[in-house]
Design a protein around this motif. Sequence first.
Motif, mmCIF file in Angstrom:
data_model
loop_
_atom_site.group_PDB
_atom_site.id
_atom_site.type_symbol
_atom_site.label_atom_id
_atom_site.label_comp_id
_atom_site.label_asym_id
_atom_site.label_seq_id
_atom_site.Cartn_x
_atom_site.Cartn_y
_atom_site.Cartn_z
ATOM 1 N N ILE A 81 30.968 49.724 78.235
ATOM 2 C CA ILE A 81 29.679 49.213 77.770
ATOM 3 C C ILE A 81 29.480 49.558 76.294
ATOM 4 O O ILE A 81 29.038 48.730 75.494
ATOM 5 C CB ILE A 81 28.531 49.775 78.635
ATOM 6 C CG1 ILE A 81 28.624 49.194 80.048
ATOM 7 C CG2 ILE A 81 27.171 49.451 78.006
ATOM 8 C CD1 ILE A 81 27.654 49.809 81.046
ATOM 9 N N GLY A 82 29.829 50.782 75.928
ATOM 10 C CA GLY A 82 29.705 51.180 74.535
ATOM 11 C C GLY A 82 30.604 50.401 73.602
ATOM 12 O O GLY A 82 30.306 50.257 72.411
ATOM 13 N N SER A 83 31.707 49.884 74.122
ATOM 14 C CA SER A 83 32.673 49.152 73.296
ATOM 15 C C SER A 83 32.192 47.775 72.866
ATOM 16 O O SER A 83 32.783 47.166 71.965
ATOM 17 C CB SER A 83 34.002 49.001 74.051
ATOM 18 O OG SER A 83 34.693 50.227 74.126
ATOM 19 N N ILE A 84 31.146 47.259 73.516
ATOM 20 C CA ILE A 84 30.666 45.920 73.161
ATOM 21 C C ILE A 84 30.133 45.942 71.723
ATOM 22 O O ILE A 84 29.154 46.637 71.436
ATOM 23 C CB ILE A 84 29.560 45.455 74.121
ATOM 24 C CG1 ILE A 84 30.064 45.451 75.563
ATOM 25 C CG2 ILE A 84 29.065 44.063 73.723
ATOM 26 C CD1 ILE A 84 28.980 45.205 76.596
ATOM 27 N N PRO A 85 30.741 45.200 70.809
ATOM 28 C CA PRO A 85 30.328 45.248 69.388
ATOM 29 C C PRO A 85 29.183 44.284 69.107
ATOM 30 O O PRO A 85 29.373 43.183 68.597
ATOM 31 C CB PRO A 85 31.613 44.834 68.652
ATOM 32 C CG PRO A 85 32.296 43.903 69.617
ATOM 33 C CD PRO A 85 31.934 44.372 71.006
ATOM 34 N N VAL A 143 23.449 53.230 80.090
ATOM 35 C CA VAL A 143 24.447 54.005 80.819
ATOM 36 C C VAL A 143 23.834 55.288 81.371
ATOM 37 O O VAL A 143 24.021 55.643 82.536
ATOM 38 C CB VAL A 143 25.652 54.333 79.910
ATOM 39 C CG1 VAL A 143 26.595 55.307 80.591
ATOM 40 C CG2 VAL A 143 26.399 53.058 79.539
ATOM 41 N N VAL A 144 23.084 55.976 80.529
ATOM 42 C CA VAL A 144 22.447 57.225 80.959
ATOM 43 C C VAL A 144 21.466 56.962 82.095
ATOM 44 O O VAL A 144 21.493 57.638 83.137
ATOM 45 C CB VAL A 144 21.719 57.892 79.772
ATOM 46 C CG1 VAL A 144 20.861 59.059 80.260
ATOM 47 C CG2 VAL A 144 22.725 58.364 78.735
ATOM 48 N N LEU A 145 20.598 55.980 81.937
ATOM 49 C CA LEU A 145 19.593 55.688 82.953
ATOM 50 C C LEU A 145 20.225 55.209 84.249
ATOM 51 O O LEU A 145 19.715 55.507 85.340
ATOM 52 C CB LEU A 145 18.607 54.654 82.418
ATOM 53 C CG LEU A 145 17.737 55.122 81.255
ATOM 54 C CD1 LEU A 145 16.893 53.974 80.715
ATOM 55 C CD2 LEU A 145 16.849 56.282 81.670
#
Length: 212
Positions: free
Chosen positions: A23-27, A77-79
């Motif tokens: 998810i973090g990789s989505i630019p 992601v955290v939630l």
Amino acid sequence: MGQADYPTITLMHQIAALSGYLIGSIPFGIVMAKLFGLGDLRSIGSGNIGATNVLRTGNKPAAFLTLVLDAGKGAIVVLLFLHAFDYETTLARQYALLGGLMAVIGHNFSIFLRFQGGKGVATTLGTLLAYAWPVGLGACATWLVVALVLRYSSLAALVALAGAPVYALYLSDSNTVILALALGLLAFARHHENIRRLIRGKESKIGKKKPD
């Protein structure tokens, strides 16, 4: 009973790490630049994929959306892991911490960009807001004050993320301190060029093009 729980715990940690990273990789900066017809963001301004560089194109809506989406991918992601399990349990917070950390790493070293990426400030702030909102709010307020007064996005980020572990020490728990420290160290490492430019007085200000 503890030994029987290890495979499930290990699997969930792996899921948290992998999902956070992907998810973090989505630019989103590059996505927004393409949607708004701004060209390849990596060839504009500093070449960074974050909201500050999108703003250098002059397109404020695209920059705002990039900021919200980059922060949101850390927060979601955290939630996700906090609410998928009992919010206050140790394991839920471990999964959320790992997922949030990996979301920032994904932004900085995106699998979709051949492990290149941004500096992770918005994603870090989103992660902190979702994991321990008083700490995240303190970091965001610090960023805003420094940015408004001095007009340097990089300096605002460095001051905010240097302060986040201190806020966590007084406003949250030891896990938040660890998370804030890890994200702060990563941010400083990613800003090494900005730090050198700040020292030389060559860093560009918010809303201005990168100096030659």
